[in-house]
Design a protein around this motif. Structure first.
Motif, PDB file in Angstrom:
ATOM      1  N   GLY A  45       0.804  -1.207   0.000  1.00 44.91           N
ATOM      2  CA  GLY A  45       0.000   0.000   0.000  1.00 44.91           C
ATOM      3  C   GLY A  45       0.844   1.268   0.000  1.00 44.91           C
ATOM      4  O   GLY A  45       2.070   1.234   0.022  1.00 44.91           O
ATOM      5  N   PHE A  46       0.153   2.401  -0.045  1.00 48.65           N
ATOM      6  CA  PHE A  46       0.780   3.718   0.024  1.00 48.65           C
ATOM      7  C   PHE A  46       0.742   4.235   1.456  1.00 48.65           C
ATOM      8  O   PHE A  46      -0.095   3.835   2.263  1.00 48.65           O
ATOM      9  N   ASP A  47       1.635   5.172   1.734  1.00 48.37           N
ATOM     10  CA  ASP A  47       1.631   5.824   3.033  1.00 48.37           C
ATOM     11  C   ASP A  47       2.333   7.166   2.880  1.00 48.37           C
ATOM     12  O   ASP A  47       2.897   7.469   1.830  1.00 48.37           O
ATOM     13  N   THR A  48       2.288   7.977   3.910  1.00 47.59           N
ATOM     14  CA  THR A  48       3.055   9.216   3.957  1.00 47.59           C
ATOM     15  C   THR A  48       3.896   9.205   5.219  1.00 47.59           C
ATOM     16  O   THR A  48       3.620   8.450   6.160  1.00 47.59           O
ATOM     17  N   SER A  49       4.925  10.037   5.242  1.00 46.63           N
ATOM     18  CA  SER A  49       5.889   9.994   6.333  1.00 46.63           C
ATOM     19  C   SER A  49       6.104  11.371   6.933  1.00 46.63           C
ATOM     20  O   SER A  49       6.039  12.385   6.236  1.00 46.63           O
ATOM     21  N   GLN A 106       4.902   1.312   0.532  1.00 44.34           N
ATOM     22  CA  GLN A 106       5.267   0.432   1.631  1.00 44.34           C
ATOM     23  C   GLN A 106       5.675  -0.943   1.085  1.00 44.34           C
ATOM     24  O   GLN A 106       4.983  -1.526   0.259  1.00 44.34           O
ATOM     25  N   LEU A 107       6.802  -1.439   1.570  1.00 47.74           N
ATOM     26  CA  LEU A 107       7.354  -2.706   1.083  1.00 47.74           C
ATOM     27  C   LEU A 107       7.696  -3.616   2.251  1.00 47.74           C
ATOM     28  O   LEU A 107       7.942  -3.150   3.368  1.00 47.74           O
ATOM     29  N   SER A 108       7.728  -4.903   1.992  1.00 48.46           N
ATOM     30  CA  SER A 108       8.219  -5.845   2.993  1.00 48.46           C
ATOM     31  C   SER A 108       8.918  -6.999   2.298  1.00 48.46           C
ATOM     32  O   SER A 108       8.640  -7.327   1.138  1.00 48.46           O
ATOM     33  N   MET A 109       9.855  -7.601   3.029  1.00 51.09           N
ATOM     34  CA  MET A 109      10.654  -8.703   2.505  1.00 51.09           C
ATOM     35  C   MET A 109      10.225 -10.019   3.148  1.00 51.09           C
ATOM     36  O   MET A 109       9.542 -10.026   4.170  1.00 51.09           O
ATOM     37  N   PRO A 110      10.636 -11.134   2.578  1.00 52.94           N
ATOM     38  CA  PRO A 110      10.426 -12.419   3.254  1.00 52.94           C
ATOM     39  C   PRO A 110      11.010 -12.357   4.666  1.00 52.94           C
ATOM     40  O   PRO A 110      12.029 -11.702   4.898  1.00 52.94           O
ATOM     41  N   HIS A 111      10.363 -13.032   5.595  1.00 55.97           N
ATOM     42  CA  HIS A 111      10.732 -13.079   7.012  1.00 55.97           C
ATOM     43  C   HIS A 111      10.311 -11.808   7.758  1.00 55.97           C
ATOM     44  O   HIS A 111      10.244 -11.808   8.974  1.00 55.97           O
ATOM     45  N   GLU A 112      10.053 -10.739   7.021  1.00 58.76           N
ATOM     46  CA  GLU A 112       9.596  -9.510   7.655  1.00 58.76           C
ATOM     47  C   GLU A 112       8.076  -9.461   7.699  1.00 58.76           C
ATOM     48  O   GLU A 112       7.488  -8.951   8.643  1.00 58.76           O
ATOM     49  N   TYR A 113       7.456  -9.986   6.678  1.00 60.10           N
ATOM     50  CA  TYR A 113       5.992  -9.931   6.561  1.00 60.10           C
ATOM     51  C   TYR A 113       5.538 -11.245   5.970  1.00 60.10           C
ATOM     52  O   TYR A 113       5.907 -11.591   4.864  1.00 60.10           O
ATOM     53  N   HIS A 114       4.761 -12.009   6.677  1.00 62.21           N
ATOM     54  CA  HIS A 114       4.488 -13.377   6.261  1.00 62.21           C
ATOM     55  C   HIS A 114       3.522 -13.538   5.083  1.00 62.21           C
ATOM     56  O   HIS A 114       3.828 -14.266   4.147  1.00 62.21           O
ATOM     57  N   PRO A 115       2.346 -12.925   5.106  1.00 65.06           N
ATOM     58  CA  PRO A 115       1.398 -13.257   4.044  1.00 65.06           C
ATOM     59  C   PRO A 115       1.847 -12.782   2.655  1.00 65.06           C
ATOM     60  O   PRO A 115       2.106 -11.606   2.450  1.00 65.06           O
ATOM     61  N   PHE A 116       1.972 -13.692   1.743  1.00 64.64           N
ATOM     62  CA  PHE A 116       2.306 -13.403   0.347  1.00 64.64           C
ATOM     63  C   PHE A 116       1.348 -14.168  -0.559  1.00 64.64           C
ATOM     64  O   PHE A 116       0.855 -15.228  -0.199  1.00 64.64           O
ATOM     65  N   ILE A 117       1.147 -13.636  -1.742  1.00 64.37           N
ATOM     66  CA  ILE A 117       0.339 -14.332  -2.740  1.00 64.37           C
ATOM     67  C   ILE A 117       1.269 -14.919  -3.794  1.00 64.37           C
ATOM     68  O   ILE A 117       2.053 -14.204  -4.408  1.00 64.37           O
ATOM     69  N   ILE A 150      11.547   0.880   2.139  1.00 67.67           N
ATOM     70  CA  ILE A 150      10.399   1.341   1.351  1.00 67.67           C
ATOM     71  C   ILE A 150      10.904   2.079   0.115  1.00 67.67           C
ATOM     72  O   ILE A 150      12.111   2.262  -0.064  1.00 67.67           O
ATOM     73  N   ALA A 151       9.988   2.500  -0.743  1.00 69.98           N
ATOM     74  CA  ALA A 151      10.328   3.311  -1.917  1.00 69.98           C
ATOM     75  C   ALA A 151       9.752   4.702  -1.692  1.00 69.98           C
ATOM     76  O   ALA A 151       8.537   4.860  -1.562  1.00 69.98           O
ATOM     77  N   HIS A 152      10.611   5.713  -1.655  1.00 72.96           N
ATOM     78  CA  HIS A 152      10.152   7.035  -1.239  1.00 72.96           C
ATOM     79  C   HIS A 152      10.850   8.154  -2.007  1.00 72.96           C
ATOM     80  O   HIS A 152      11.820   7.928  -2.742  1.00 72.96           O
ATOM     81  N   GLY A 153      10.349   9.368  -1.783  1.00 69.55           N
ATOM     82  CA  GLY A 153      10.990  10.558  -2.319  1.00 69.55           C
ATOM     83  C   GLY A 153      12.052  11.044  -1.350  1.00 69.55           C
ATOM     84  O   GLY A 153      12.549  10.279  -0.517  1.00 69.55           O
ATOM     85  N   THR A 154      12.389  12.335  -1.405  1.00 70.51           N
ATOM     86  CA  THR A 154      13.459  12.819  -0.538  1.00 70.51           C
ATOM     87  C   THR A 154      13.308  14.301  -0.245  1.00 70.51           C
ATOM     88  O   THR A 154      12.897  15.074  -1.112  1.00 70.51           O
ATOM     89  N   THR A 155      13.613  14.675   0.984  1.00 71.01           N
ATOM     90  CA  THR A 155      13.701  16.092   1.337  1.00 71.01           C
ATOM     91  C   THR A 155      15.123  16.453   1.776  1.00 71.01           C
ATOM     92  O   THR A 155      15.360  17.533   2.300  1.00 71.01           O
ATOM     93  N   GLY A 157      -2.933  -0.284  -8.485  1.00 68.68           N
ATOM     94  CA  GLY A 157      -2.755  -0.038  -7.058  1.00 68.68           C
ATOM     95  C   GLY A 157      -1.516  -0.690  -6.479  1.00 68.68           C
ATOM     96  O   GLY A 157      -0.927  -1.599  -7.077  1.00 68.68           O
ATOM     97  N   PRO A 158      -1.143  -0.259  -5.278  1.00 71.39           N
ATOM     98  CA  PRO A 158       0.126  -0.678  -4.668  1.00 71.39           C
ATOM     99  C   PRO A 158       0.054  -1.984  -3.898  1.00 71.39           C
ATOM    100  O   PRO A 158       0.478  -2.067  -2.743  1.00 71.39           O
ATOM    101  N   TYR A 159      -0.519  -3.003  -4.527  1.00 72.63           N
ATOM    102  CA  TYR A 159      -0.595  -4.315  -3.894  1.00 72.63           C
ATOM    103  C   TYR A 159      -0.164  -5.354  -4.908  1.00 72.63           C
ATOM    104  O   TYR A 159      -0.961  -5.847  -5.704  1.00 72.63           O
ATOM    105  N   GLY A 160       1.102  -5.654  -4.894  1.00 71.99           N
ATOM    106  CA  GLY A 160       1.697  -6.601  -5.828  1.00 71.99           C
ATOM    107  C   GLY A 160       3.127  -6.811  -5.400  1.00 71.99           C
ATOM    108  O   GLY A 160       3.404  -7.007  -4.214  1.00 71.99           O
TER     109      GLY A 160
END
Length: 421
Positions: free
Chosen positions: A267-271, A283-294, A338-343, A394-397
């Motif tokens: 999904g998307f988020d703001t910081s 928002q991103l997650s790796m194996p072992h960090e977030y269990h449910p995957f399709i 995560i994948a983000h912009g920059t300030t 959308g950001p679910y893949g």
């Protein structure tokens, strides 16, 4: 006279309309007050003052926290003076006397900003530690100049410790690095990622990178139907994306470069983070960090196995070890990439190969420019990327990071297209 008056009215109206449009556009976009010139200058002066204060402290146990803070901030703003260089010389000469956390902080700095210079001191660290992360950091500092004899010593010590802790992902990845030292590893054809029947029904983001992360990569987006998003001119959508961390350590080390492989998009988020800023992030997650995957349409809600990860890969990548980077990075304990912009002020990095991009703590970072007079966002590749992902479904893949080759230049769209024809 009449014509002049009319012309003056028209010109005045045009200016007012232009100003109104400008203010409307600015005031409806993200605002970052610390992008203002006076605030940028104030922040930099504060950082530099802290660096000079902390780096002047004696190299003792009591001062390790302040000195480590100075190391981080030197890397952050690329602050170099003869005084700072001399203090880093002294820090390197006394590194063996310090704690492992301090040693890691110093190696993070010198790996990025003082490469090769302190190899003799760091080799001593490698030989005298049993801390897996410190070993890996020391080895990565040493490898660019290591002799064959030194590599053998590092292999022997790594394998001996791995025999005692066979499930240690850091040691396993370090062992793979050392085993393949000086071997040319060719990336399989990325054409399979572009096949329409690859992971059907999934939105995919690809981040194509160089092996040398000093050169920015390129992000592209594919929709659930297997079609890559295009611009209104008919060309493929693509934006630059930096996958380099401040330390330039490999991806299996916390705060190292973005690892290769699969991330789940959640999904998307703001910081509110000072360095990330308010532009929508992915928002991103790796194996072992977030269990449910399709996987192939089936929900997998157990701890990932290596086979489950393999099931995501096209056939020509299944035996290509580097693409398993996120699997082992997650196993090693990395989180919150995560994948983000920059300030971050791009002025810190004008002399770097990756300018005007800004490095991070290992996230994927797009280019953003903030107006230092108004504080509003001026340009944003991150905004374009999130809009493309939304357009794709959308950001679910999945987001996939792949190093395509070792050319010493930023990845261009033509580089990617030439590899898929």
């Amino acid at each position: 006279m009449f014509n002049k008056i009319i012309l003056k009215i028209i010109l005045t109206a045009a200016l007012l309309i232009s100003a109104a449009v400008f203010l409307y556009a600015q005031n409806n976009g993200p605002y970052f007050k610390d992008a203002l010139k006076e605030n940028r200058e104030k922040f930099y002066k504060k950082i530099v003052s802290g660096i000079n204060k902390n780096i002047s402290l004696p190299f003792t146990t009591e001062n390790e926290e302040q000195l480590s803070s100075a190391f981080y901030n030197i890397a952050l703003v690329k602050y170099k003076t003869s005084f700072v260089d001399n203090r880093i010389d002294s820090a390197a000469k006394t590194i063996q006397l310090r704690s492992e956390n301090y040693q890691k902080a110093l190696i993070n700095l010198i790996n990025s900003d003082y490469p090769k210079k302190y190899a003799a001191y760091i080799f001593a660290i490698f030989k005298n530690t049993t801390d897996a992360k410190l070993m890996a950091m020391a080895a990565n500092y040493l490898l660019p100049t290591a002799t064959a004899a030194q590599v053998k010593i590092m292999q022997k010590q790594t394998n001996a410790l791995l025999d005692k802790t066979p499930d240690n992902a850091i040691l396993f990845e370090l062992g793979e690095q050392l085993k393949n030292y000086n071997k040319k590893i060719i990336t399989p054809s990325i054409k399979t990622f572009f096949e329409k029947n690859y992971l059907p029904g999934q939105v995919l983001v690809f981040s194509f990178q160089r092996k040398d992360r000093n050169y920015p990569g390129l992000a592209m987006v594919r929709n659930a139907d297997g079609n890559f998003i295009k611009n209104t001119d008919g060309n493929y959508f693509a934006v630059g994306q930096l996958a380099r961390s401040l330390s330039n350590m490999p991806g299996y080390i916390t705060n190292g470069n973005t690892p290769q492989g699969f991330f789940k998009m959640n999904g998307f988020d703001t910081s509110n983070n000072f360095f990330i800023g308010p532009t929508t992030n992915i928002q991103l997650s790796m194996p072992h960090e977030y269990h449910p995957f399709i996987v192939n349409g089936n929900l997998i809600d157990t701890t990932w196995s290596l086979q489950q990860y393999r099931d995501l890969l096209p056939s020509n990548f299944k035996n290509y070890h580097p693409i398993y980077g996120t699997f082992y990075a997650g196993k090693a304990g990395r989180t919150e990439i995560i994948a983000h912009g920059t300030t971050i002020d791009t002025a810190y990095y004008t002399s770097q190969l990756y300018a005007p991009y800004t490095p991070s703590a290992g996230c994927l970072c797009t280019k953003e420019i903030w107006n230092n007079k108004t504080g509003y966002r001026q340009t944003s590749d991150q905004l374009l990327l999130t809009e493309a992902i939304q357009k794709a479904g959308g950001p679910y893949g999945y987001l996939v990071v792949v190093e395509i080759d070792d050319k010493k230049e930023a990845v261009k769209l033509s580089d990617v297209l030439s590899l898929i024809k």
